[in-house]
Scaffold this active site. Structure first.
Site, short mmCIF file in Angstrom:
data_model
loop_
_atom_site.label_atom_id
_atom_site.label_comp_id
_atom_site.label_asym_id
_atom_site.label_seq_id
_atom_site.Cartn_x
_atom_site.Cartn_y
_atom_site.Cartn_z
N LYS A 279 0.84 -1.19 0.00
CA LYS A 279 0.00 0.00 0.00
C LYS A 279 0.88 1.25 0.00
O LYS A 279 1.86 1.33 0.73
CB LYS A 279 -0.90 0.02 1.23
N GLU A 364 -19.35 -7.00 9.81
CA GLU A 364 -20.32 -6.32 10.66
C GLU A 364 -21.35 -7.28 11.25
O GLU A 364 -21.80 -7.09 12.40
CB GLU A 364 -21.03 -5.22 9.87
N ARG A 392 -25.36 -3.83 6.76
CA ARG A 392 -25.00 -5.22 6.46
C ARG A 392 -25.41 -6.18 7.57
O ARG A 392 -25.46 -7.39 7.37
CB ARG A 392 -23.49 -5.31 6.23
#
Length: 623
Positions: A279, A364, A392
């Site tokens: 990243k 979640e 979700r």
């Protein structure tokens, strides 16, 4: 900024005409382009710098738009957009009316699916594969999923389903957080190459065909082969599921990536290519602090420091401070996040109380049920989550928390319009879906002090309770109004007659300005902070009907199922003879753009609201 090679890319497919020797320079120029453009607009920098070579390899190995790429979450699609002719639109990235920061089918035929939430790419890709085969088509489908997104349960459900495939489907695992030693990595590359060559595949098929009927011999061969692979290959989890595993390979070696994708296209089954990327690659500040450059604000290129320093505390800062104090006072308090410790403000709590901090990854659904287990066990869990991501876990909130009336606190961050990430991230539905649930209680603070008071109240409340608050600067007005919180009780702020502004949370600040405009126009106007969306203060509403001809509800939530509809139902039941007006977000998905711009577009800024009320009052006076 040098863009000699990049300038050759005008439309989809142009990258295939770039020579192999020019690819390293193209990668460098794309990174420089992104660093420069995002320093002005902001955006997802670290993830996109990490997937430059991977995206180039995909575009060179595939034939877009016939072939399909499904980007999980989609925030890493910037290079894809550059390679498909959208480079000149990057000055408008994530701005109102400009280029979206996520894939959009309406934007390009090379964007095969609108994504924004995590862990769905394998399911989408699998569906596309099945549709392709049913229609007797012959294109390639690739799902690109990150190691973070792979923590979501939906991804594993899809992998389990994909294992039964007898047709080509490529899954690329973009892993930017896993370290694998050189020896194992080198052996893995070698075995991956061997397993994907046509000669090896044909040899394996020939051996099994010639041994047809001799099941015990075949099983012994398989047993020996799998034991060897278990020793050398780190991807046996996927192999045991029935998915061919290739890798891990260097995600910044475009030539190798391209070769692996081409080889994977030959297999008549699900194939996972494990790619290791970094990243923020190519930009030192993003490499050192990738989370800071996940969704970066405009910054100084030379050092990565944000251009605009926030001088006023955000709601997330208030939440962070309050959580630390609650953790000190009450040993039952636990904090839960779904891979959002920095964004939600839980990093300090994590550092101080590591034993009571739980990051469950991008899951979640699990987070909510895990919180339910903590509550049953005598703890007081606080699940800090963005409004859009809490959607979700709808079933788990109902079945595992509300049904048993458990004391779980939902700290709902980014509620309302959040702006530049667009439709998939606007937190405009939580009041509607949460208020439909029995036993759920919902609060919204008018300012920073009330957020603190509500958190303290919620931790000691025996039942499910949600606090929803917006992103960004915490409102510091109405400092003199801080009555103790009582369940289901509104807070009158200014009490007059004629018009009543009944505002929820973030809309209280707007209501103050609306009231000033109405009063300057000669109208008497009350203002009340609703505080609770569920239960609403019916006693107060009944009393308010006696002196107000017009009641105006104000909320930063869709109209359908929201606060305003509940107020109207209560007023109808009590035979209110006056007028009711609802100020809410229309029942539609809201595009990307600065929240202030979006509020004006939706006519939800103070001036537009006041104009609507004045027009309504004047019309009634004429009638």
């Amino acid at each position: 900024m040098k863009t000699e090679v990049l300038n050759k890319i005008k439309m989809t497919g142009d990258v295939k005409r770039v020579s192999e020797n020019e690819i390293p320079e193209l990668s460098k120029e794309i990174r420089e382009f992104l660093i420069e453009k995002l320093s002005v607009t902001g955006g997802h920098l670290a993830s996109n710098l990490g997937t430059v070579e991977l995206t180039i390899a995909l575009h060179r190995a595939l034939n877009l738009p016939e072939d399909k790429i499904v980007w999980d979450v989609g925030h890493q699609c910037y290079t894809h957009k550059i390679l498909t002719g959208r480079k000149d639109q990057f000055d408008t990235l994530r701005q109102f009316g400009g280029l979206s920061g996520f894939p959009k089918r309406s934007e390009s035929d090379t964007d095969s699916f609108d994504t924004g939430h995590s862990s769905n790419s394998i399911s989408v890709g699998l569906g596309m594969v099945k549709a392709r085969d049913l229609r007797n088509e012959d294109h390639t489908v690739v799902s690109v999923i990150g190691d973070g997104a792979l923590t979501g349960g939906m991804a594993f459900e899809a992998l389990n389903n994909a294992a039964k495939l007898e047709t080509n489907f490529i899954i690329i695992l973009n892993d930017n957080n896993m370290s694998i030693s050189e020896s194992i990595g080198g052996m893995s590359k070698y075995l991956a190459k061997v397993r994907t060559t046509e000669g090896y595949l044909n040899l394996k098929a020939d051996v099994y065909n010639k041994l047809d009927g001799q099941r015990r011999v075949i099983e012994k061969i398989r047993h020996v082969k799998n034991n060897l692979k278990s020793f050398f290959v780190p991807g046996m989890l996927f192999e045991n599921l029935g998915i061919t595993y290739l890798g891990p390979i260097d995600g910044h070696n475009e030539k190798l990536l391209e070769q692996e994708i081409r080889e994977a296209k030959k297999l008549k089954k699900a194939v996972m290519i494990h790619v290791l990327t970094k990243k923020g690659k190519g930009y030192s500040p993003a490499e050192k602090h990738p989370s800071r450059f996940h969704g970066a604000e405009p910054y100084q290129i030379e050092n990565g420091i944000p251009l605009h320093h926030r001088k006023v505390a955000a709601y997330q800062d208030i939440f962070s401070t309050c959580m630390c104090k609650l953790g000190e006072r009450d040993k039952r308090v636990c904090a839960i996040t779904a891979a959002m410790s920095d964004g939600t403000g839980l990093k300090r709590f994590k550092n101080i109380y590591p034993d009571r901090f739980f990051d469950v990854g991008i899951s979640e659904e699990h987070a909510v049920t895990f919180a339910a287990g903590l509550a049953v066990g005598g703890m007081r869990p606080i699940f800090a989550v963005y409004s859009t991501f809490l959607q979700r876990a709808y079933d788990q909130i109902i079945e595992d928390v509300c049904l048993q009336n458990l004391p779980v606190v939902f700290a709902i961050d980014r509620a309302g319009l959040v702006g530049n990430d667009g439709e998939t991230h606007q937190g405009i539905f939580d009041l509607s879906y949460l208020s439909s649930m029995p036993n759920m209680h919902i609060m919204a603070p008018k300012n920073k002090w009330e957020l603190s008071d509500m958190l303290k109240f919620a931790v000691n409340f025996d039942g499910p309770i949600a606090i929803r608050y917006p992103r960004g600067e915490a409102y510091a007005g109405l400092v003199d109004w801080r009555e103790p919180i009582e369940i289901g009780k509104a807070e009158p702020i200014f009490e007059e007659e004629e018009i009543l502004l009944l505002a929820v949370g973030s809309m209280v600040a707007s209501a103050v300005k609306v009231r000033d405009i109405l009063k300057s126009s000669g109208h008497s106007c009350s203002l009340t902070n609703a505080r609770f969306v569920k239960p609403i203060d019916e006693e107060y509403l009944v009393s308010a009907t006696k002196k107000h001809k017009l009641i105006v509800t104000m909320e930063e939530n869709v109209l359908s199922g929201g606060f305003g509809e509940k107020v109207r139902t209560c007023l109808d039941q009590n035979r209110y003879k006056g007028e009711v007006m609802h100020i809410a977000i229309p029942d539609k998905f809201i595009t990307h753009g600065n929240p202030n711009v979006l509020m004006k577009m939706l006519e939800l800024d103070p001036q537009h609201i006041a104009d609507k009320i004045l027009a309504h009052v004047e019309r009634k006076e004429i009638d």
